[in-house]
Write an enzyme that holds these catalytic residues in place. Structure first.
Site, PDB file in Angstrom:
ATOM      1  N   THR A 154      -3.177   5.214  -4.040  1.00 33.55           N
ATOM      2  CA  THR A 154      -2.166   6.087  -3.403  1.00 33.55           C
ATOM      3  C   THR A 154      -0.831   5.699  -4.125  1.00 33.55           C
ATOM      4  OG1 THR A 154      -1.993   4.103  -1.635  1.00 33.55           O
ATOM      5  CG2 THR A 154      -3.141   6.163  -0.985  1.00 33.55           C
ATOM      6  N   THR A 155      -0.604   4.565  -4.470  1.00 26.61           N
ATOM      7  CA  THR A 155       0.558   4.171  -5.312  1.00 26.61           C
ATOM      8  C   THR A 155       0.625   4.859  -6.635  1.00 26.61           C
ATOM      9  OG1 THR A 155       0.375   1.957  -4.192  1.00 26.61           O
ATOM     10  CG2 THR A 155       1.983   2.225  -5.828  1.00 26.61           C
ATOM     11  N   ASP A 183       0.915  -1.041  -0.191  1.00 29.70           N
ATOM     12  CA  ASP A 183       0.115   0.116   0.010  1.00 29.70           C
ATOM     13  C   ASP A 183       0.900   1.242  -0.075  1.00 29.70           C
ATOM     14  OD1 ASP A 183      -2.493   1.385   0.147  1.00 29.70           O
ATOM     15  OD2 ASP A 183      -1.700   1.932   2.519  1.00 29.70           O
ATOM     16  N   ASP A 186      -9.155   0.105   2.611  1.00 29.16           N
ATOM     17  CA  ASP A 186      -8.937   0.543   1.147  1.00 29.16           C
ATOM     18  C   ASP A 186     -10.397   0.015   0.367  1.00 29.16           C
ATOM     19  OD1 ASP A 186      -6.780   1.366   1.691  1.00 29.16           O
ATOM     20  OD2 ASP A 186      -5.611   0.525   0.178  1.00 29.16           O
TER      21      ASP A 186
END
Length: 530
Positions: A97-98, A64, A398
């Site tokens: 988020t990546t 994550d 998530d």
């Protein structure tokens, strides 16, 4: 005069010297790009995991982006901006988020090339802002509307999010839990947002991730107190108290001096009577389950009180954290009781069953069949070790955020790099209608977005150049849902593979990434203060 002339000349030369802003900008871009490179290998379902070892020796295994960057020790101020960017995406969308950091890294690379061509940073910055706005429009045009009553679409979105996690093999089990949890705390017809504080995740060691369950009601991490107290109560009347059932203490500065044992006996008798009076009042209100808030000044409940409560068949759960009070009250429809005078039947909550349940090596207290339930649920997360539980917890969070995105913006788009390639093609076409420096910047922005399918292919062990080229050709032919199927190693219609993501995740990623790049480009000096 002859002495001052060289000084004047030198100061003029220093004023005209403009190499410093270029060096600062270059330093910022390199530092921020290095952060993007660190998380790039963990993008997508075939992305690698990172093992993070903290200073205290604790280990975290995750892919994550937000978790990795949060735990990295980043010193450079520009690199810290990418860490903040990942946090912002986590708050806004909860997923991607990546992706957002990888896109930011590619935009920085593009900016670096544009700066080398002599284009002014402000021109690049403004062009990127316009390109970002145009990207949002294009994404909106290729999205598909979704209704919250369409359970299958919600499950597909949650599964897509979970498939890129360490616990991806359990996505069929965890995605229904995430969807059901959100649907139970909102009204699907009128909801425009989800308060994830209404969904409590409780981590318990033991079992496997398959034992994770959604509980309609309440779960408390504590076990019941008292040796002889009841462990199971049916038709429960639940009281939540914020006062102590223990003898009052003197202030720290005061002392009580006892001369003989009769006075000691009298004190013990008074203490016993004091506690008994409190418990009789509690019993008189028909309360048979008592939750006691944690106290720091004195014991919230002492052994004598627990003995009397057990005799009266009242289940006791102590050490309830102050932060949990609001959630408990909302779940059980009870009110916190601050003093004995307010302990009345109308302050109590009720439930069909309250019981202590063993979970591996520890115990929990489960409340089910709540009479007037608030819109809250609990998810009991299980796992064989702490690393698996923590990763399952992050993955479920998530997935919950993905469903929240669909509640906020009821639209879906294809995954697998399809939207990024479609954006790249359409932005390039739009760039041809522009002129001057803006055209250069738009084309650079479009090319930078290809980093997502390129990285997905690279992480999946495919030939990235051949894969992205074929993907570009498919989209040029009008197949805007064609994406990279990393499992089969082919370009397929990604919607048929049920790989979908919320529109808000992609829109948010591109907007936030371009905003951060604009901020970095406009910095021309770093000033350190003492």
């Amino acid at each position: 005069m002859t002495q001052t002339a060289p000084t004047a000349k030198k100061s003029t030369a220093a004023f005209k010297d403009r190499t410093k802003p270029e060096h600062v900008r270059e330093s910022n871009i390199i530092a921020a790009k290095s952060v993007a490179e660190a998380v790039r290998t963990s993008l997508g379902p075939k992305g690698m995991d990172k093992m993070i070892q903290a200073a205290d020796g604790s280990v975290t295994i995750t892919n994550d982006g937000a978790t990795i960057l949060k735990q990295m020790q980043v010193l450079h101020p520009a690199a810290k901006m990418l860490v903040e960017l990942s946090k912002a995406q986590d708050i806004e969308a909860g997923d991607g988020t990546t992706t957002v950091v990888v896109v930011a890294g590619a935009l920085l690379e593009a900016s670096s090339k544009l700066l080398a061509k002599g284009i002014h940073p402000t021109v690049i910055s403004e062009s990127f802002q316009k390109a970002s706005a145009k990207s949002r429009e294009i994404l909106q045009s290729i999205s598909q509307k979704v209704e919250l009553t369409d359970r299958q679409s919600l499950l597909k979105s949650a599964s897509t999010s979970l498939n890129s996690k360490v616990v991806s093999q359990y996505s069929n089990l965890l995605s229904p839990i995430a969807v059901d949890a959100v649907m139970k705390v909102i009204d699907p017809v009128t909801a425009t947002n989800v308060d994830l504080r209404d969904i409590k995740l409780i981590k318990k060691l033991g079992g496997t991730v398959e034992d994770t369950e959604l509980i309609e009601g309440l779960v408390l991490d504590q076990k019941t107190s008292g040796y002889d107290g009841p462990k199971k109560v049916e038709k429960a009347k639940i009281g939540l108290i914020q006062f102590c059932i223990s003898p009052p203490k003197t202030d720290m500065e005061n002392n009580v001096i006892i001369n003989d044992y009769t006075q000691m006996d009298r004190i013990l008798k008074e203490e016993r009577q004091y506690i008994l009076n409190i418990i009789k009042k509690i019993k008189a209100s028909n309360c048979n389950v008592l939750l006691i808030q944690k106290s720091i000044l004195r014991d919230a409940v002492n052994e004598l009180a627990l003995h009397f409560l057990a005799k009266m068949k009242i289940m006791v759960v102590k050490d309830i954290e102050r932060d949990d009070i609001e959630f408990i009250c909302k779940s059980l429809a009870c009110k916190p009781i601050a003093s004995l005078d307010h302990f009345t039947p109308d302050m109590l909550g009720s439930a069909e069953l309250v019981e202590e349940v063993s979970t591996g090596s520890s115990k929990i207290v489960k409340f089910t069949g709540v009479a007037n339930p608030g819109k809250t649920v609990s998810v009991l997360v299980r796992g064989v070790n702490r690393l698996v539980i923590d990763e399952a917890d992050r993955s479920i969070h998530d997935a919950l955020c993905v469903i929240r995105c669909l509640v906020k913006e009821k639209a879906l788009i294809a995954g697998g790099g399809a939207p990024e390639i479609e954006l790249a093609i359409r932005l390039s076409e739009y760039a041809n209608t522009l002129s001057g420096m803006e055209q250069y910047c738009f084309k650079a922005f479009a090319e930078a977005l290809e980093v997502v399918p390129y990285t997905l292919a690279e992480n999946a062990g495919l030939n990235p150049i051949a894969t992205v080229t074929e993907l570009r050709n498919r989209h040029a032919q009008g197949q805007f849902t064609a994406g990279i199927n990393v499992r089969k190693g082919l370009i397929t219609d990604i919607l048929e593979e049920n790989v979908v993501q919320p529109l808000l995740v992609s829109q948010s990623a591109i907007s936030l990434a371009s905003e951060t790049i604009r901020s970095i480009l406009k910095i021309d000096d770093i000033i350190n203060t003492a």
